[in-house]
Scaffold this motif. Structure first.
Motif, PDB file in Angstrom:
ATOM      1  N   ASN A 184       0.822  -1.215   0.000  1.00 22.99           N
ATOM      2  CA  ASN A 184       0.000   0.000   0.000  1.00 22.99           C
ATOM      3  C   ASN A 184       0.855   1.263   0.000  1.00 22.99           C
ATOM      4  N   VAL A 185       1.957   1.227   0.745  1.00 29.17           N
ATOM      5  CA  VAL A 185       2.866   2.380   0.767  1.00 29.17           C
ATOM      6  C   VAL A 185       3.437   2.622  -0.629  1.00 29.17           C
ATOM      7  N   LEU A 186       3.873   1.557  -1.298  1.00 25.63           N
ATOM      8  CA  LEU A 186       4.449   1.706  -2.636  1.00 25.63           C
ATOM      9  C   LEU A 186       3.412   2.186  -3.644  1.00 25.63           C
ATOM     10  N   LEU A 187       2.178   1.760  -3.489  1.00 25.25           N
ATOM     11  CA  LEU A 187       1.121   2.197  -4.395  1.00 25.25           C
ATOM     12  C   LEU A 187       0.849   3.691  -4.250  1.00 25.25           C
ATOM     13  N   THR A 188       0.916   4.205  -3.021  1.00 23.31           N
ATOM     14  CA  THR A 188       0.664   5.634  -2.778  1.00 23.31           C
ATOM     15  C   THR A 188       1.863   6.487  -3.161  1.00 23.31           C
ATOM     16  N   CYS A 189       3.057   6.011  -2.850  1.00 23.18           N
ATOM     17  CA  CYS A 189       4.288   6.774  -3.134  1.00 23.18           C
ATOM     18  C   CYS A 189       4.690   6.578  -4.595  1.00 23.18           C
ATOM     19  N   LYS A 190       3.920   7.122  -5.493  1.00 30.16           N
ATOM     20  CA  LYS A 190       4.121   6.876  -6.917  1.00 30.16           C
ATOM     21  C   LYS A 190       5.388   7.521  -7.466  1.00 30.16           C
ATOM     22  N   GLN A 191       5.893   8.567  -6.797  1.00 32.68           N
ATOM     23  CA  GLN A 191       7.085   9.274  -7.277  1.00 32.68           C
ATOM     24  C   GLN A 191       8.375   8.733  -6.654  1.00 32.68           C
ATOM     25  N   LEU A 192       8.277   7.706  -5.837  1.00 31.85           N
ATOM     26  CA  LEU A 192       9.415   7.235  -5.048  1.00 31.85           C
ATOM     27  C   LEU A 192      10.548   6.720  -5.937  1.00 31.85           C
ATOM     28  N   LYS A 193      11.756   7.226  -5.671  1.00 34.29           N
ATOM     29  CA  LYS A 193      12.932   6.791  -6.416  1.00 34.29           C
ATOM     30  C   LYS A 193      13.934   6.042  -5.533  1.00 34.29           C
ATOM     31  N   HIS A 194      13.855   6.254  -4.225  1.00 35.61           N
ATOM     32  CA  HIS A 194      14.792   5.599  -3.306  1.00 35.61           C
ATOM     33  C   HIS A 194      14.028   5.141  -2.073  1.00 35.61           C
ATOM     34  N   LEU A 195      14.203   3.876  -1.705  1.00 37.87           N
ATOM     35  CA  LEU A 195      13.581   3.327  -0.495  1.00 37.87           C
ATOM     36  C   LEU A 195      14.636   2.590   0.309  1.00 37.87           C
ATOM     37  N   ARG A 196      14.721   2.967   1.603  1.00 35.02           N
ATOM     38  CA  ARG A 196      15.630   2.272   2.523  1.00 35.02           C
ATOM     39  C   ARG A 196      14.835   1.799   3.727  1.00 35.02           C
ATOM     40  N   MET A 197      14.986   0.526   4.064  1.00 39.44           N
ATOM     41  CA  MET A 197      14.354  -0.037   5.253  1.00 39.44           C
ATOM     42  C   MET A 197      15.423  -0.671   6.122  1.00 39.44           C
ATOM     43  N   PHE A 198      15.436  -0.272   7.402  1.00 42.48           N
ATOM     44  CA  PHE A 198      16.387  -0.817   8.369  1.00 42.48           C
ATOM     45  C   PHE A 198      15.602  -1.472   9.511  1.00 42.48           C
ATOM     46  N   ASN A 199      15.902  -2.717   9.800  1.00 41.37           N
ATOM     47  CA  ASN A 199      15.247  -3.453  10.882  1.00 41.37           C
ATOM     48  C   ASN A 199      13.721  -3.399  10.751  1.00 41.37           C
ATOM     49  N   CYS A 200      13.236  -3.666   9.563  1.00 39.71           N
ATOM     50  CA  CYS A 200      11.798  -3.712   9.309  1.00 39.71           C
ATOM     51  C   CYS A 200      11.419  -5.119   8.860  1.00 39.71           C
ATOM     52  N   ASN A 201      10.173  -5.503   9.076  1.00 39.32           N
ATOM     53  CA  ASN A 201       9.719  -6.801   8.619  1.00 39.32           C
ATOM     54  C   ASN A 201       8.201  -6.827   8.563  1.00 39.32           C
ATOM     55  N   SER A 202       7.686  -7.915   8.064  1.00 32.92           N
ATOM     56  CA  SER A 202       6.233  -8.150   8.057  1.00 32.92           C
ATOM     57  C   SER A 202       5.913  -9.418   8.817  1.00 32.92           C
ATOM     58  N   GLY A 203       6.714  -9.682   9.843  1.00 32.80           N
ATOM     59  CA  GLY A 203       6.627 -10.953  10.554  1.00 32.80           C
ATOM     60  C   GLY A 203       7.836 -11.797  10.182  1.00 32.80           C
ATOM     61  N   VAL A 204       8.124 -12.795  10.979  1.00 31.44           N
ATOM     62  CA  VAL A 204       9.314 -13.620  10.771  1.00 31.44           C
ATOM     63  C   VAL A 204       9.128 -14.512   9.555  1.00 31.44           C
ATOM     64  N   TRP A 205      10.199 -14.623   8.738  1.00 32.42           N
ATOM     65  CA  TRP A 205      10.260 -15.503   7.578  1.00 32.42           C
ATOM     66  C   TRP A 205       9.267 -15.136   6.483  1.00 32.42           C
ATOM     67  N   THR A 206       8.920 -13.891   6.349  1.00 33.46           N
ATOM     68  CA  THR A 206       8.006 -13.484   5.288  1.00 33.46           C
ATOM     69  C   THR A 206       8.798 -13.083   4.036  1.00 33.46           C
ATOM     70  N   THR A 207       8.111 -13.084   2.913  1.00 34.14           N
ATOM     71  CA  THR A 207       8.705 -12.693   1.639  1.00 34.14           C
ATOM     72  C   THR A 207       8.268 -11.280   1.280  1.00 34.14           C
ATOM     73  N   LEU A 208       9.208 -10.447   0.910  1.00 37.67           N
ATOM     74  CA  LEU A 208       8.909  -9.084   0.483  1.00 37.67           C
ATOM     75  C   LEU A 208       8.813  -9.054  -1.035  1.00 37.67           C
ATOM     76  N   GLN A 209       7.662  -8.644  -1.553  1.00 36.04           N
ATOM     77  CA  GLN A 209       7.469  -8.504  -2.989  1.00 36.04           C
ATOM     78  C   GLN A 209       7.430  -7.024  -3.347  1.00 36.04           C
ATOM     79  N   VAL A 210       8.224  -6.635  -4.328  1.00 29.78           N
ATOM     80  CA  VAL A 210       8.365  -5.227  -4.676  1.00 29.78           C
ATOM     81  C   VAL A 210       8.021  -5.029  -6.147  1.00 29.78           C
ATOM     82  N   GLU A 211       7.131  -4.060  -6.373  1.00 26.40           N
ATOM     83  CA  GLU A 211       6.733  -3.688  -7.728  1.00 26.40           C
ATOM     84  C   GLU A 211       6.495  -2.181  -7.741  1.00 26.40           C
ATOM     85  N   HIS A 212       7.196  -1.473  -8.636  1.00 25.46           N
ATOM     86  CA  HIS A 212       7.079  -0.011  -8.656  1.00 25.46           C
ATOM     87  C   HIS A 212       7.621   0.516  -9.979  1.00 25.46           C
TER      88      HIS A 212
END
Length: 348
Positions: A184-212
């Motif tokens: 949802n964040v990526l869908l709203t941030c349509k102009q985003l050119k750089h994303l940095r995440m430190f110590n973030c997750n969606s629960g243990v052992w989850t898969t992050l899917q990125v499309e932008h």
């Protein structure tokens, strides 16, 4: 020359020169110039670069952030943001840089978000950045705290779609997201050119899917993702994944035609699954590859030549303990790092 004459000479400089000087200051220091004269009071509202860092409001020489101090400096950052935004000269509708660093604290962040959203609605902002801090970064916090900060961030995000919709750079830390939050964040941030995440997750052992469509740089550091799946990122050129969980391949690469630089590091233990880079990077246009192994020795049998790649131009491998690499070193390499020739394939 007397002090009064020096002040007159400075004040008599053209606006564009004075603004060039002020553009090199952060918001706090630029605002302090208002006391110099009535003319200087108008200048902060004309800045083309607005840089607010909450840590600039700490007393000089202070490095530690305690809760009471965080409350005070975040409040000061909110007031500075409101002041500079409310006095913005509407005739100067281009802001080259809008950079905001602040703590994630309930109403404080929403106040900043609304002020930024108003500016984005009335001005052209070329580069807009949020760097969002949490108190967890300055003290030991558990998983429950990451859940708490994750919820607070999503409340902030949902309350300020105008601000997030104009961001070009976003830096996050110490957040646990819900299942669909990052999407949802990526869908709203349509102009985003750089994303940095430190110590973030969606629960243990989850898969992050990125499309932008616009994202050009992606940096994931010490996040508990099992794997990162790059579905479709037509403008992605740089990808860093530090501290992946080394039970399987760290990446799955889809439509990333411009990807040139990949930086992968993890705690490489002898018990971990061997990862063959050609299986997930072989079909890409990657030309610069950096590998970091931060724990057990990386021996010759775990790093060896292969003819799986033909397009790579630069390889750098760094090891905390690299005694076992002695047999493969060349005379021009530096301690702890080695530039490897083309057709290199590493297991880790």
């Amino acid at each position: 020359m007397q002090d009064g004459n020096r002040e007159d000479v400075l004040s008599n400089l053209p606006d564009h020169i004075l603004l060039t000087i002020l553009d090199r200051l952060n918001v706090r220091d630029a605002a302090r110039t208002c006391v110099l004269s009535r003319r200087w009071q108008q200048l902060p509202a004309m800045l083309s670069q607005i840089k607010l860092d909450v840590l600039d409001f700490l007393p000089e020489g202070t490095t530690a952030c305690y809760e009471r101090e965080i409350v005070r400096i975040n409040g000061a950052a909110v007031e500075a943001t409101k002041s500079i935004m409310s006095r913005r000269d509407p005739s100067r509708n281009t802001i080259h840089l809008l950079s905001m660093k602040f703590f994630l604290r309930d109403n404080d962040t929403i106040s900043i978000g609304h002020a930024v959203g108003q500016i984005m609605a009335t001005h052209k902002v070329e580069t807009a950045q949020f760097a969002i801090l949490t108190e967890a970064h300055y003290s030991r916090r558990g998983d429950d705290d990451l859940v708490y900060y994750g919820r607070n961030f999503m409340l902030f995000f949902e309350a300020c779609p105008g601000a997030f919709g104009g961001l070009t750079r976003l830096k996050l830390q110490d957040l646990r997201f819900g299942k669909s939050d990052i999407c949802n964040v990526l869908l709203t941030c349509k102009q985003l050119k750089h994303l940095r995440m430190f110590n973030c997750n969606s629960g243990v052992w989850t898969t992050l899917q990125v499309e932008h469509l616009e994202l050009g740089e992606l940096e994931i550091v010490n996040c508990s993702f099992r794997k990162v799946v790059l579905i479709s990122l037509p403008k992605l050129t740089q990808m860093a994944f530090h501290g992946w969980i080394a039970f399987q391949d760290p990446l799955s690469v889809g439509d990333v035609p411009l990807l040139e630089t990949v930086d992968l590091t993890n705690v490489c233990l002898s018990s971990h699954k061997m990862v063959k880079l050609s299986e997930f990077l072989g079909g890409t246009s990657v030309r610069n590859l950096r590998l970091g192994f931060e724990s057990e020795k990386v021996s010759r049998h775990r790093c060896f030549a292969s003819y799986g790649f033909t397009s790579f131009s630069t390889y750098i491998i760094t090891c905390l303990f690299d005694a076992d690499l002695g047999a493969t070193r060349t005379s021009d390499e530096t301690a702890g790092s080695r530039v490897l020739p083309a057709n290199f394939c590493a297991y880790g």
